[in-house]
Motif scaffolding. Sequence first.
Motif, mmCIF file in Angstrom:
data_model
loop_
_atom_site.group_PDB
_atom_site.id
_atom_site.type_symbol
_atom_site.label_atom_id
_atom_site.label_comp_id
_atom_site.label_asym_id
_atom_site.label_seq_id
_atom_site.Cartn_x
_atom_site.Cartn_y
_atom_site.Cartn_z
ATOM 1 N N MET A 1 -1.415 75.134 84.460
ATOM 2 C CA MET A 1 -2.282 76.645 84.208
ATOM 3 C C MET A 1 -3.198 76.836 83.668
ATOM 4 N N ALA A 2 -4.105 77.688 84.230
ATOM 5 C CA ALA A 2 -5.914 77.996 83.403
ATOM 6 C C ALA A 2 -5.990 78.337 82.601
ATOM 7 N N LYS A 3 -7.091 78.048 81.782
ATOM 8 C CA LYS A 3 -7.132 78.013 80.452
ATOM 9 C C LYS A 3 -7.200 79.458 79.906
ATOM 10 N N GLN A 4 -6.838 79.908 79.239
ATOM 11 C CA GLN A 4 -7.176 81.476 78.310
ATOM 12 C C GLN A 4 -7.492 81.808 78.146
ATOM 13 N N SER A 5 -7.882 83.257 78.679
ATOM 14 C CA SER A 5 -9.812 83.538 77.425
ATOM 15 C C SER A 5 -10.050 84.931 77.510
ATOM 16 N N TYR A 6 -10.215 85.479 76.644
ATOM 17 C CA TYR A 6 -10.762 86.826 77.430
ATOM 18 C C TYR A 6 -10.770 87.576 78.469
ATOM 19 N N LYS A 7 -11.383 86.241 79.148
ATOM 20 C CA LYS A 7 -11.845 87.382 80.704
ATOM 21 C C LYS A 7 -11.003 87.639 81.795
ATOM 22 N N ASN A 8 -9.891 86.628 81.298
ATOM 23 C CA ASN A 8 -8.718 86.392 82.162
ATOM 24 C C ASN A 8 -6.831 86.704 80.990
ATOM 25 N N ILE A 10 -5.262 89.668 80.705
ATOM 26 C CA ILE A 10 -4.895 90.086 81.651
ATOM 27 C C ILE A 10 -3.710 89.690 82.660
ATOM 28 N N ARG A 11 -2.342 90.381 83.194
ATOM 29 C CA ARG A 11 -1.520 90.205 83.516
ATOM 30 C C ARG A 11 -0.787 90.564 84.448
ATOM 31 N N LEU A 70 9.551 95.433 72.951
ATOM 32 C CA LEU A 70 10.632 94.111 72.792
ATOM 33 C C LEU A 70 8.732 92.942 72.908
ATOM 34 N N GLN A 71 8.385 93.053 73.735
ATOM 35 C CA GLN A 71 6.846 92.102 73.147
ATOM 36 C C GLN A 71 5.884 92.268 71.546
ATOM 37 N N ASN A 72 6.032 94.021 71.837
ATOM 38 C CA ASN A 72 5.262 93.545 70.160
ATOM 39 C C ASN A 72 6.352 94.052 69.123
ATOM 40 N N ARG A 73 7.218 94.173 69.398
ATOM 41 C CA ARG A 73 8.101 93.109 67.727
ATOM 42 C C ARG A 73 7.776 91.531 68.112
ATOM 43 N N LEU A 74 7.950 91.461 69.139
ATOM 44 C CA LEU A 74 7.784 89.508 68.928
ATOM 45 C C LEU A 74 6.479 89.405 68.218
ATOM 46 N N VAL A 75 5.505 89.827 68.855
ATOM 47 C CA VAL A 75 4.068 88.887 68.370
ATOM 48 C C VAL A 75 3.933 89.175 67.275
ATOM 49 N N TYR A 139 -6.126 81.320 71.670
ATOM 50 C CA TYR A 139 -5.498 81.055 71.587
ATOM 51 C C TYR A 139 -4.172 81.634 72.528
ATOM 52 N N PRO A 140 -4.105 80.681 73.810
ATOM 53 C CA PRO A 140 -2.543 81.567 74.823
ATOM 54 C C PRO A 140 -1.750 82.304 74.375
ATOM 55 N N ASP A 141 -1.537 82.927 75.202
ATOM 56 C CA ASP A 141 -0.234 83.806 75.001
ATOM 57 C C ASP A 141 0.292 84.042 76.989
ATOM 58 N N HIS A 142 0.497 83.408 77.046
ATOM 59 C CA HIS A 142 0.837 83.353 78.496
ATOM 60 C C HIS A 142 2.837 83.323 78.977
ATOM 61 N N ARG A 143 3.120 84.003 77.554
ATOM 62 C CA ARG A 143 4.806 84.292 77.658
ATOM 63 C C ARG A 143 4.528 85.922 77.320
ATOM 64 N N ARG A 144 3.041 86.534 77.265
ATOM 65 C CA ARG A 144 3.426 87.866 77.300
ATOM 66 C C ARG A 144 3.736 88.505 79.054
ATOM 67 N N VAL A 145 4.093 89.959 78.673
ATOM 68 C CA VAL A 145 4.556 91.032 79.698
ATOM 69 C C VAL A 145 3.091 91.254 80.337
#
Length: 145
Positions: A1-8, A10-11, A70-75, A139-145
């Motif tokens: 999995m690519a390292k997450q940053s500001y530039k990437n 968005i999912r 749901l994501q907002n609540r969990l975050v 700090y990556p967040d790969h589980r978001r929608v």
Amino acid sequence: MAKQSYKNHIRFYPPHHFVFYPLMLLFVIAVAYFASKADDDKQIWIFTGMLGMAVIWLSFMLRQHYALTLQNRLVLLELRYRYFVTTGRRLEPLEEKLTQGQLFALRFAPDEELPALAERAVQENLSADAIKKAIKNWYPDHRRV
């Protein structure tokens, strides 16, 4: 999995973004074409096009609404926990001074940067985008929608 940053960060959801929406776009184009060529059935084609646009809009709104609520609540819960663990203080007093966008941008700050960046966001009223840009070690967040 690519390292997450500001530039990437968005999912995309490929079945929705790259299959459903292109097919719906083709549908709308086809309806517009047939409506322009039809003499007697023009109103039917216009109605069909409007119905198609309603389906597109509804699918987008429902998909976004359910997932993001749901994501907002969990975050927020995760952010509260991380802030408490790193500082020993509750985040709620700062929450009252920050917008949802600012809070959700803070989720990308690693534990080492989170307390200082949260304080800075309150003091300088940083925008969500400015908060994201201020993060040094994403700090990556790969589980978001």
